[in-house]
Design an enzyme around this catalytic site. Structure first.
Site, mmCIF file in Angstrom:
data_model
loop_
_atom_site.group_PDB
_atom_site.id
_atom_site.type_symbol
_atom_site.label_atom_id
_atom_site.label_comp_id
_atom_site.label_asym_id
_atom_site.label_seq_id
_atom_site.Cartn_x
_atom_site.Cartn_y
_atom_site.Cartn_z
ATOM 1 N N ASP A 56 2.279 -10.705 10.172
ATOM 2 C CA ASP A 56 3.136 -10.672 11.366
ATOM 3 C C ASP A 56 2.931 -11.908 12.223
ATOM 4 O OD1 ASP A 56 4.351 -8.285 10.750
ATOM 5 O OD2 ASP A 56 3.034 -7.064 11.981
ATOM 6 N N THR B 288 -0.853 7.635 -1.287
ATOM 7 C CA THR B 288 -2.149 7.486 -1.966
ATOM 8 C C THR B 288 -3.024 6.419 -1.315
ATOM 9 O OG1 THR B 288 -1.363 5.788 -3.501
ATOM 10 C CG2 THR B 288 -1.024 8.091 -4.131
ATOM 11 N N ASP C 127 -2.562 -8.418 12.551
ATOM 12 C CA ASP C 127 -1.855 -8.490 11.270
ATOM 13 C C ASP C 127 -1.519 -9.949 10.980
ATOM 14 O OD1 ASP C 127 0.501 -8.605 9.420
ATOM 15 O OD2 ASP C 127 0.237 -6.430 9.442
ATOM 16 N N ARG D 76 0.838 -1.200 0.000
ATOM 17 C CA ARG D 76 0.000 0.000 0.000
ATOM 18 C C ARG D 76 0.872 1.248 0.000
ATOM 19 N NH1 ARG D 76 -4.494 0.563 4.566
ATOM 20 N NH2 ARG D 76 -5.127 -1.379 3.565
#
Length: 209
Positions: free
Chosen positions: A203, A108, A200, A104
């Site tokens: 992770d 933006t 996450d 990502r």
């Protein structure tokens, strides 16, 4: 949400609880993700076409069914999607595996491709995209576009946990893509994490908290 399939089963419910629990260790988390992928694969491949062949059992000759039609490919979105691959291959060992890498953009917030390696014959295969979490849907939509741009016509999404926002994004962009998940959670929080979710997934899979 006719193209969203939330797969309910006692084993799925049990393993979902395990991966949601923040005290679950890396080894147990990995195993549960792989097992959940296997259970979801059972549902996602329910419509595979069959053909009848003749075989000989130790007792007699009989007619039996085998999978026919389009071959399969699984495409994990890096990096967390890798944790779902082995569970699928344990059921469909002949499936080919591609990889799509997206991150990502911090400015933006849009997904940016950094890696894409797909089977040469991917356009002739039914493809299942793998990602444990369907959050905003940005990566999913980008991955679907990458596959469609390469001629893939039948695409399914397989997620462990989905958020309504991600489901909506995929449905609006590609209403022909079926989504299979183990849970449809409440919402996204201000940091685009699924609530209640599991944190996450990458992770927790790879121990990089």
């Amino acid at each position: 949400m006719s193209n969203v399939h939330v797969v309910e089963h006692p084993l799925i419910a049990h393993k979902l609880t395990l991966i949601r629990d923040k005290t679950t260790g890396v080894k147990e988390f990995r195993e549960a993700i792989s097992e959940l992928a296997m259970l979801l694969c059972y549902e996602a491949t329910r419509d595979l076409p069959l053909k009848e062949i003749e075989i000989e059992t130790p007792v007699s000759i009989t007619k039996a069914k085998v999978i026919s039609g389009k071959k399969l490919a699984v495409v994990p979105i890096l990096r967390a999607g890798i944790g779902m691959v082995d569970g699928i291959l344990s059921l469909i060992p002949a499936a080919k595996v591609g990889h799509i890498g997206l991150y990502r953009d911090p400015v933006t917030t849009l997904p940016v491709e950094y890696y894409c390696k797909l089977p040469d014959d991917v356009a002739s295969r039914e493809v299942i995209i793998l990602d444990p979490m369907l959050a905003t849907g940005g990566s999913a939509v980008a991955a679907i576009k990458m596959l469609k741009d390469r001629g893939v016509s039948i695409i399914k999404m397989m997620n462990i946990i989905a958020a309504p926002e991600g489901v909506k994004a995929v449905q609006e962009a590609y209403p022909d893509v079926e989504i299979y998940c183990a849970a449809l959670d409440e919402r996204l929080n201000d940091h685009a994490y699924i609530v209640p979710g599991l944190g996450d997934a990458g992770d927790r899979l790879f121990g990089t908290k």
